[in-house]
Motif scaffolding. Structure first.
Motif, PDB file in Angstrom:
ATOM      1  N   GLN A 190       0.828  -1.206   0.000  1.00  0.00           N
ATOM      2  CA  GLN A 190       0.000   0.000   0.000  1.00  0.00           C
ATOM      3  C   GLN A 190       0.862   1.255   0.000  1.00  0.00           C
ATOM      4  N   LEU A 191       2.024   1.174   0.644  1.00  0.00           N
ATOM      5  CA  LEU A 191       2.945   2.314   0.611  1.00  0.00           C
ATOM      6  C   LEU A 191       3.420   2.573  -0.815  1.00  0.00           C
ATOM      7  N   VAL A 192       3.723   1.499  -1.542  1.00  0.00           N
ATOM      8  CA  VAL A 192       4.137   1.641  -2.942  1.00  0.00           C
ATOM      9  C   VAL A 192       2.999   2.201  -3.789  1.00  0.00           C
ATOM     10  N   LEU A 193       1.775   1.707  -3.543  1.00  0.00           N
ATOM     11  CA  LEU A 193       0.602   2.227  -4.259  1.00  0.00           C
ATOM     12  C   LEU A 193       0.437   3.723  -4.009  1.00  0.00           C
ATOM     13  N   ARG A 360      -1.956   9.405   0.915  1.00  0.00           N
ATOM     14  CA  ARG A 360      -2.300   8.904   2.243  1.00  0.00           C
ATOM     15  C   ARG A 360      -3.446   7.894   2.185  1.00  0.00           C
ATOM     16  N   LEU A 361      -4.426   8.151   1.333  1.00  0.00           N
ATOM     17  CA  LEU A 361      -5.558   7.224   1.209  1.00  0.00           C
ATOM     18  C   LEU A 361      -5.104   5.883   0.639  1.00  0.00           C
ATOM     19  N   ALA A 362      -4.183   5.914  -0.314  1.00  0.00           N
ATOM     20  CA  ALA A 362      -3.673   4.659  -0.880  1.00  0.00           C
ATOM     21  C   ALA A 362      -2.883   3.870   0.157  1.00  0.00           C
ATOM     22  N   MET A 363      -2.172   4.577   1.037  1.00  0.00           N
ATOM     23  CA  MET A 363      -1.391   3.902   2.071  1.00  0.00           C
ATOM     24  C   MET A 363      -2.269   3.344   3.180  1.00  0.00           C
ATOM     25  N   GLY A 364      -3.440   3.958   3.372  1.00  0.00           N
ATOM     26  CA  GLY A 364      -4.364   3.489   4.396  1.00  0.00           C
ATOM     27  C   GLY A 364      -4.160   4.207   5.716  1.00  0.00           C
ATOM     28  N   GLY A 365      -5.103   3.990   6.637  1.00  0.00           N
ATOM     29  CA  GLY A 365      -4.991   4.561   7.973  1.00  0.00           C
ATOM     30  C   GLY A 365      -5.458   5.985   8.107  1.00  0.00           C
ATOM     31  N   VAL A 366      -6.132   6.544   7.080  1.00  0.00           N
ATOM     32  CA  VAL A 366      -6.621   7.924   7.147  1.00  0.00           C
ATOM     33  C   VAL A 366      -7.987   7.933   7.846  1.00  0.00           C
ATOM     34  N   PRO A 367      -8.142   8.701   8.928  1.00  0.00           N
ATOM     35  CA  PRO A 367      -9.454   8.781   9.574  1.00  0.00           C
ATOM     36  C   PRO A 367     -10.506   9.293   8.594  1.00  0.00           C
ATOM     37  N   VAL A 368     -11.729   8.801   8.742  1.00  0.00           N
ATOM     38  CA  VAL A 368     -12.805   9.178   7.821  1.00  0.00           C
ATOM     39  C   VAL A 368     -13.034  10.683   7.830  1.00  0.00           C
ATOM     40  N   TRP A 369     -12.961  11.285   9.021  1.00  0.00           N
ATOM     41  CA  TRP A 369     -13.252  12.718   9.105  1.00  0.00           C
ATOM     42  C   TRP A 369     -12.218  13.535   8.320  1.00  0.00           C
ATOM     43  N   GLU A 370     -10.970  13.078   8.278  1.00  0.00           N
ATOM     44  CA  GLU A 370      -9.945  13.808   7.533  1.00  0.00           C
ATOM     45  C   GLU A 370     -10.208  13.731   6.024  1.00  0.00           C
ATOM     46  N   ALA A 371     -10.584  12.541   5.551  1.00  0.00           N
ATOM     47  CA  ALA A 371     -10.886  12.385   4.127  1.00  0.00           C
ATOM     48  C   ALA A 371     -12.077  13.239   3.725  1.00  0.00           C
ATOM     49  N   VAL A 372     -13.123  13.229   4.558  1.00  0.00           N
ATOM     50  CA  VAL A 372     -14.333  14.015   4.275  1.00  0.00           C
ATOM     51  C   VAL A 372     -14.022  15.507   4.330  1.00  0.00           C
ATOM     52  N   ALA A 373     -13.268  15.927   5.349  1.00  0.00           N
ATOM     53  CA  ALA A 373     -12.926  17.349   5.480  1.00  0.00           C
ATOM     54  C   ALA A 373     -12.095  17.823   4.305  1.00  0.00           C
ATOM     55  N   SER A 374     -11.159  16.993   3.872  1.00  0.00           N
ATOM     56  CA  SER A 374     -10.299  17.366   2.758  1.00  0.00           C
ATOM     57  C   SER A 374     -11.105  17.562   1.478  1.00  0.00           C
ATOM     58  N   VAL A 375     -11.972  16.594   1.171  1.00  0.00           N
ATOM     59  CA  VAL A 375     -12.822  16.705  -0.024  1.00  0.00           C
ATOM     60  C   VAL A 375     -13.752  17.905   0.099  1.00  0.00           C
ATOM     61  N   GLY A 376     -14.368  18.066   1.272  1.00  0.00           N
ATOM     62  CA  GLY A 376     -15.320  19.164   1.472  1.00  0.00           C
ATOM     63  C   GLY A 376     -14.692  20.536   1.290  1.00  0.00           C
ATOM     64  N   LEU A 377     -13.477  20.722   1.812  1.00  0.00           N
ATOM     65  CA  LEU A 377     -12.815  22.024   1.692  1.00  0.00           C
ATOM     66  C   LEU A 377     -12.457  22.339   0.245  1.00  0.00           C
ATOM     67  N   VAL A 378     -12.009  21.312  -0.498  1.00  0.00           N
ATOM     68  CA  VAL A 378     -11.689  21.544  -1.917  1.00  0.00           C
ATOM     69  C   VAL A 378     -12.956  21.876  -2.695  1.00  0.00           C
ATOM     70  N   VAL A 379     -14.032  21.130  -2.448  1.00  0.00           N
ATOM     71  CA  VAL A 379     -15.308  21.383  -3.142  1.00  0.00           C
ATOM     72  C   VAL A 379     -15.816  22.785  -2.823  1.00  0.00           C
TER      73      VAL A 379
END
Length: 413
Positions: A190-193, A360-379
């Motif tokens: 996953q780190l390589v991905l 970070r998402l490809a490597m795994g271990g990202v909290p759901v709130w961080e992924a949602v916040a990141s997408v939301g702020l860009v949108v």
């Protein structure tokens, strides 16, 4: 001839411009060559990784008849240090040296086993050196203890047995660690991905974003924009260009990501689940779209400030630095420290998120709130950029000659 009095509907105008961009870019040799070359590199990388992963042990170490008793302890020590080592007993020291010379052996242990002497062709691998040093210390300790115990009049056989038991107990000893929080079990694959995902996003933003900027300047310098703007509005031209090139890049990303994952799974280079692999491709596509919209709008607006292709690089450089900085942080920090706090914070900030968060998402271990916040702020940032870039573009695209100041382009005409 285009009737200057005819005004197209908003969607019709945007779709016509987008269709023109798609038709032009998809037929260009540069697009075809880039896509094919990237696919070849990905498949080649998968084949190389397959060959490496099936290449057996990390090293082959030879022992002579006189010191063959060291082979098994050495293999155990090397394994505890993370080295997968194979050992073999050679017929003679001369035969072993010949095998080191022709690289059949990575190292040969010579001597009578009372000391550790190693023969290599050029240099000894650091991990192997560490394993040999451990064995050398154990031998020295055993000999020293044997002498001390012998001086006390203890039977040598009993002394050797006691020393052996003590050495085995020492080797089995380990540190008992209590973890207050269980760490995320990062998979090396996953780190390589994650690294590959970051490289693809970076290259796509770099190539397709600059393609938008160069297209704007090309139309402006050739005065084609004056003809186009007699029929459609400036924001429609900008939106169509961004949409068209974005869809071409999306098609390229889906093909590259899909073929890369299928090849890796088919060759057994990736042993992670198909769901995880597909999820990586989906996030790759999502972040390409978000990143492209974010930066291409900025590039289009800034490119409208200049009238020559030579000036494009300079005018978009400030915005491009955010793409490059995010990529550098991701590629240099995350592989060795996936939980790095700086990378976590930057991956939520819109200007850095398109390059850092997919890694970070490809490597795994990202909290759901961080992924949602990141997408939301860009949108949430994109509509503001649509207005800002549209204003700059509309006020600057018709001004030819000298570079238009940003402050002048922001003023209402």
């Amino acid at each position: 001839m285009i009737d200057k009095d005819v005004r197209l509907g908003s969607w019709q105008a945007v779709s016509l411009v987008a269709g023109r961009e798609i038709n032009t870019k998809m037929r260009s040799k540069a697009f075809i060559i880039t896509t094919v070359a990237t696919l070849v590199l990905l498949i080649g990388f998968a084949l190389v990784m397959k060959a490496v992963s099936s290449g057996g042990s990390d090293a082959m170490v030879g022992f002579t008849q006189q010191n063959s008793a060291l082979a098994q302890p050495f293999k155990g020590v090397a394994g505890s240090l993370g080295e997968d080592v194979d050992t073999k007993t050679v017929d003679s020291e001369r035969a072993g040296r010949d095998q080191v010379a022709d690289e059949s052996l990575d190292a040969l242990v010579v001597g009578d086993g009372r000391t550790v002497r190693v023969v290599v062709k050029e240099d000894l691998d650091d991990d192997l050196r560490n394993a040999f040093q451990v064995i050398a210390r154990q031998i020295a300790l055993e000999q020293d203890l044997a002498q001390e115990i012998g001086a006390l009049g203890v039977d040598p056989a009993q002394a050797r047995e006691a020393i052996g038991d003590a050495m085995d107990a020492a080797a089995a000893a380990k540190v008992d660690v209590e973890e207050l929080e269980e760490p995320y079990p990062y998979d090396p694959q996953q780190l390589v991905l994650g690294i590959i995902a970051g490289i693809l996003i970076y290259m796509s933003l770099l190539i397709n974003g600059q393609m938008v900027a160069q297209g704007v300047v090309e139309e402006k310098s050739s005065r084609v924009v004056e003809l186009l703007l007699s029929t459609i509005r400036p924001w429609q031209l900008m939106a169509g260009k961004v949409l068209g090139i974005g869809l071409v890049g999306l098609a390229q990303m889906v093909v590259i990501g899909g073929v890369g994952v299928v090849a890796a799974l088919a060759l057994d280079v990736l042993t992670i689940s198909v769901t995880a692999a597909v999820g990586t491709v989906v996030w790759l596509v999502v972040w390409y779209l978000l990143g492209f919209l974010l930066y291409s709008l900025v590039f289009a607006g800034l490119a409208a400030l200049v009238s020559r292709q030579e000036d494009v690089g300079g005018v978009i450089a400030p915005a491009l630095m955010f793409v490059i900085l995010g990529y550098i942080v991701g590629i240099s920090v995350l592989p060795s420290d996936p939980d790095n706090t700086l990378a976590e914070v930057l991956s939520v900030i819109p200007v850095f998120a398109p390059t850092l968060m997919p890694m970070r998402l490809a490597m795994g271990g990202v909290p759901v709130w961080e992924a949602v916040a990141s997408v939301g702020l860009v949108v949430a940032t994109i509509p503001a950029l649509v207005w800002l870039a549209g204003r700059i573009y509309a006020n600057a695209v018709m001004r030819s000659g000298a570079r238009v100041k940003l402050t002048d382009a922001l003023r209402q005409v």
